[in-house]
Structures are given as structure tokens and as C-alpha cells.
Design an enzyme around this catalytic site. Structure first.
Site, mmCIF file in Angstrom:
data_model
loop_
_atom_site.group_PDB
_atom_site.id
_atom_site.type_symbol
_atom_site.label_atom_id
_atom_site.label_comp_id
_atom_site.label_asym_id
_atom_site.label_seq_id
_atom_site.Cartn_x
_atom_site.Cartn_y
_atom_site.Cartn_z
ATOM 1 N N ARG A 262 0.507 -0.782 0.140
ATOM 2 C CA ARG A 262 0.228 -0.272 -0.076
ATOM 3 C C ARG A 262 0.718 1.006 -0.004
ATOM 4 N NH1 ARG A 262 -4.315 -1.356 4.557
ATOM 5 N NH2 ARG A 262 -5.096 -3.706 3.587
ATOM 6 N N ARG A 277 2.224 1.109 10.304
ATOM 7 C CA ARG A 277 1.442 1.469 9.074
ATOM 8 C C ARG A 277 2.977 1.195 8.638
ATOM 9 N NH1 ARG A 277 -3.020 4.031 8.181
ATOM 10 N NH2 ARG A 277 -3.031 4.757 10.520
ATOM 11 N N GLU A 349 -6.946 -0.770 15.295
ATOM 12 C CA GLU A 349 -7.303 -2.090 14.199
ATOM 13 C C GLU A 349 -6.097 -3.057 14.163
ATOM 14 O OE1 GLU A 349 -8.419 -1.542 9.795
ATOM 15 O OE2 GLU A 349 -8.057 -0.200 10.548
ATOM 16 N N SER A 352 -10.381 -6.092 9.648
ATOM 17 C CA SER A 352 -12.097 -5.608 9.794
ATOM 18 C C SER A 352 -12.271 -5.979 8.961
ATOM 19 C CB SER A 352 -11.243 -3.935 8.699
ATOM 20 O OG SER A 352 -12.431 -3.060 8.232
ATOM 21 N N ARG A 391 0.342 -6.592 12.433
ATOM 22 C CA ARG A 391 -0.173 -5.838 13.582
ATOM 23 C C ARG A 391 0.334 -7.237 14.709
ATOM 24 N NH1 ARG A 391 -3.778 -0.697 12.255
ATOM 25 N NH2 ARG A 391 -2.108 0.663 11.509
#
Length: 426
Positions: A262, A277, A349, A352, A391
Site C-alpha cells: 500500500r 503503518r 485496528e 476489519s 500488527r
């Protein structure tokens, strides 16, 4: 993509849904484009019918030696052919204009989704696990990793730039162990089929899951025009692209452990320390292809599968229902699972899970035929992280840290770590 027939019949509902998402009403613009396209198609059909009729009349006039009439009809047919040639281009233009607008419209949220602007309006559904009382000031993962000599940001930045990490030794193995544990759990206990998928895909695959055309800036593209996958949702969902699936095969549940890529466009200044991130990270993805009747229940099931990962790891977490303003483009309802990070003293988070209805099925033109039915319906799709491996590594490091900087291995991961029970500085 939304159904234009539904928009024609429910323009107020479309505008109300967009308003919930914080977007402007567009039904009048969509319907104007649709009406222009339909009127043009009607003119084309009328011209085609007249051309066919005139062609027959030419033959009759020629048979009757009425050359004047035949010549007049030939001139009319020539004009109609010219019009139809130009009309084909206009029809393509109108189709594209309507499709471009429809492609940019987000999905319609379920009525049960809380209305709100951003993450501050999300609603906590449940909390699981107890937050540990450390008796010392917990460190963040990058402090722990660097002190152990097993997490190297400097070398990663030197070779690749920011938002990359080099893991070494036991931490590298711990990340691998986490991915293998999750994959084993989902395939042996949760009914998902392990799948190895391409990491590069074509335009239509990314369009099918909704990243194109609206979110191209979030992706990386190769020199030959392919896209690096932002998540295995893209290739897993596109396994059925363009197909008519037998209803007896539903639900299809597939999972994959892949790297994800990403660009993190728009995240400048956010989570710049550590590996929260990243441009490249590992994730276990779950995808379900279902029928219309079971998709909502499948969301609850999928979310439970993701939660089970954290339960087995002994990590405290909470599950929240995203509000309309924080929900993803293609989702009708989303649960975020947020794991406790003691180093930050907050929940972040880690998964999801979303139900998309027939939004992606329509974009992919993927249908199913129920037993005894001649007509087909678009499949419903769901996707969820099961979970983000990097994560999870951060969460394990921070929740299982000891005062001396060592990290205890969660019991469920010990077999994957070759019996190792603690990571200590060499």
C-alpha cells in the site's frame, strides 16, 4: 457497483444513503445520464428498424421498375447508415459516462449501521480479555525490538525508504509463526480453504473489488501496468470473476497468507515510528462468496473467526461497528477489531470484516443460479482480516513484554517457535 434499476426506483434512498456517508446527493445527475442513454438507444433502435424496412422497400421498388422510389430509398438508407455509425460512438460515450458515475458511488449502508462522520462515532460492540497490570512502564514495539537487536529500521530505510522494516532472528520467526498459526486455525477449524494467489493483478481485478478507479493513488503499479495487491481480498474475490456459480457451492470460503502493498497515500505524519503503518506487510485474509440470504449472518461468523485468533493468543481486544462516515467504499456494514497496545495505551485496528452485498459481484459480473431457478442473481461477497500479521506481532511484543525487555511467547505459538518460550537479547 449499485444497480441502475434500483436507483431509478429509489432515488431518494440513494441520496439518503450518500448523505449518511457525508457525500452529496447525485440521483438527479445519475438519472439524467441514464435517461439520455435510454433515449439515444431508442433512437438507434428506431433507425435500425427504419433501415431494415427501407431495404425491403428498395427490393420491392426495383421489382416494380420504380427507379425513382428506389433511388430515394437508397439515399435514405445511406443517411441512416451514417447516423448509425456515428450513433454507435455516441452510445459508447453515454455508456462510459454513466458507468464512470456509477463506479464512483459507494455502497448503501445497512440500516443497522450507526450514522456518523468519522472514527469518533463508531460504536463499541464488545470487549474481550483483561488488560494486564504491568508494574512497570510498558514500552512500544520498536523500543523492544531495537533493544533486542532484532528490529532494524535504519537498514530498511537505507535500502527501501521509509515505512519498511527488517526483522531478524527470533522476531522474524515469530512473525512467520503468527501467519502459520492463523492459517492453520482458519483452515482446520473455521472451514476456509487455503489458497495461493498472484500478488500482481490486472485492472479488471482491482476494479472488481472497488479499488479502481477511485483509489488508484493508494496502490503500487508495475512497469507493465499490473497492480501489486493491497490485500489478498482482491485475488481471492476475483477467483469467481465473470462466472456463474452453482448455488450448491455457496458459501465459498477461501483464505490466503500474502504480502500486501500500500502506498499509504494521505497518511503523511501518521504512525511514522515503528511498523504499524507499512508499505509492505503480511496479512491473512478471509473471503466468503455467498448468496443474498446468508451474507449478513456470514459477517457475524467471519468476525468471530477473526476474534478467535486474538482469543487464542491471549490478546485483549474490542470489536466496534463502524459508522457510515468511517466505513469503506464497498461495504454495507463493517466490524473493526482493535487490539490493546500497552505501549501506546490504546486500542488499534488489527482486523476489519465487511459485508459488501452484491456490490462487488455486480462489478465482477459474477452470478449464481439457485436450484430450480432459470434466472441468475449476483453473488454477495465478504472480506476480513484474519488478522494483520505485522500488527499481531506488535501486539504480542507489547502485551507479552517483561520488565527486562524480553518477550514471552504465547503458549499457542510455542510449537511454531520450535519450543522457544522467550525472546531475549543474545
Amino acid at each position: 457497483m449499485l444497480d441502475i434499476k434500483w436507483i431509478r426506483e429509489n432515488p431518494e434512498a440513494l441520496d439518503a444513503a450518500l448523505n449518511k456517508r457525508g457525500a452529496s446527493a447525485v440521483s438527479s445527475d445519475v438519472l439524467a445520464l441514464d435517461e439520455a442513454r435510454r433515449q439515444h438507444i431508442a433512437k438507434v433502435q428506431e433507425a435500425q428498424e427504419r433501415r431494415n424496412a427501407a431495404s425491403k422497400e428498395i427490393g420491392k421498388a426495383m421489382g416494380e421498375k420504380d427507379m425513382a422510389t428506389a433511388d430515394r430509398l437508397k439515399a435514405e438508407v445511406a443517411e441512416l447508415k451514417t447516423f448509425l455509425t456515428e450513433a454507435e460512438e455516441e452510445e459508447r460515450r453515454l455508456e462510459k459516462a454513466l458507468n464512470d458515475v456509477l463506479s464512483g458511488l459507494p455502497n448503501v449502508p445497512y440500516d443497522s449501521v450507526p450514522v456518523g462522520k468519522d472514527e469518533n462515532d463508531n460504536v463499541e460492540t464488545r470487549r474481550v480479555g483483561n488488560i494486564r497490570n504491568y508494574g512497570f512502564e510498558p514500552k512500544e514495539h520498536f523500543e523492544l525490538g531495537e533493544a533486542l537487536g532484532l528490529m532494524d529500521f535504519e537498514r530498511a530505510t537505507r535500502m527501501s525508504g521509509s515505512r519498511f522494516t527488517v526483522l531478524k532472528g527470533a522476531l522474524a520467526r515469530l512473525e512467520r509463526a503468527l501467519g502459520q498459526f492463523m492459517l492453520d486455525l482458519h483452515t482446520t477449524e473455521h472451514g476456509y480453504s487455503e489458497t495461493m494467489v498472484p500478488l500482481m493483478v490486472r485492472d479488471d481485478a482491482v476494479y472488481g473489488t472497488g479499488q479502481l478507479p477511485k483509489f488508484s493513488e493508494d496502490l503500487f503499479r508495475t512497469t507493465d501496468g499490473r497492480w501489486l495487491i493491497p490485500t489478498a481480498e482482491v485475488p481471492l474475490t476475483n477467483l469467481v470473476n465473470g462466472e456463474i456459480v452453482d448455488a450448491a457451492e455457496l458459501p465459498m470460503r477461501v483464505t490466503a497468507l500474502t504480502p500486501c502493498f500500500r502506498s499509504e497515500a494521505g497518511s503523511a505524519g501518521r504512525d511514522t515510528r515503528g511498523m504499524l503503518r507499512q508499505h509492505q506487510f503480511w496479512k491473512v485474509e478471509m473471503v466468503s462468496i455467498t448468496d443474498a440470504e446468508t451474507s449478513e449472518a456470514e459477517l457475524e461468523r467471519m468476525t468471530g473467526c477473526a476474534e478467535e485468533v486474538l482469543k487464542r493468543l491471549g490478546l485483549p481486544f474490542r470489536t466496534v461497528t463502524l459508522c457510515t462516515g468511517d466505513m469503506g467504499f464497498g461495504a454495507q456494514k463493517t466490524y473493526d477489531i482493535e487490539v490493546w497496545l500497552p505501549g501506546q495505551n490504546t486500542f488499534r485496528e488489527i482486523s476489519s470484516c465487511s459485508v459488501c452485498g452484491d456490490f462487488q459481484g455486480r462489478r465482477m459480473n459474477t452470478r449464481y443460479r439457485a436450484a430450480g431457478e432459470k434466472s441468475t442473481r449476483f453473488v454477495h461477497t465478504l472480506n476480513g482480516s484474519g488478522v494483520a500479521v505485522g500488527r499481531a506481532l506488535i501486539a504480542v511484543m507489547e502485551n507479552y513484554q517483561e520488565e527486562d525487555g524480553s518477550i514471552t511467547i504465547p503458549e499457542v505459538l510455542v510449537p511454531y517457535m520450535g519450543g522457544m518460550i522467550r525472546i531475549e537479547k543474545a
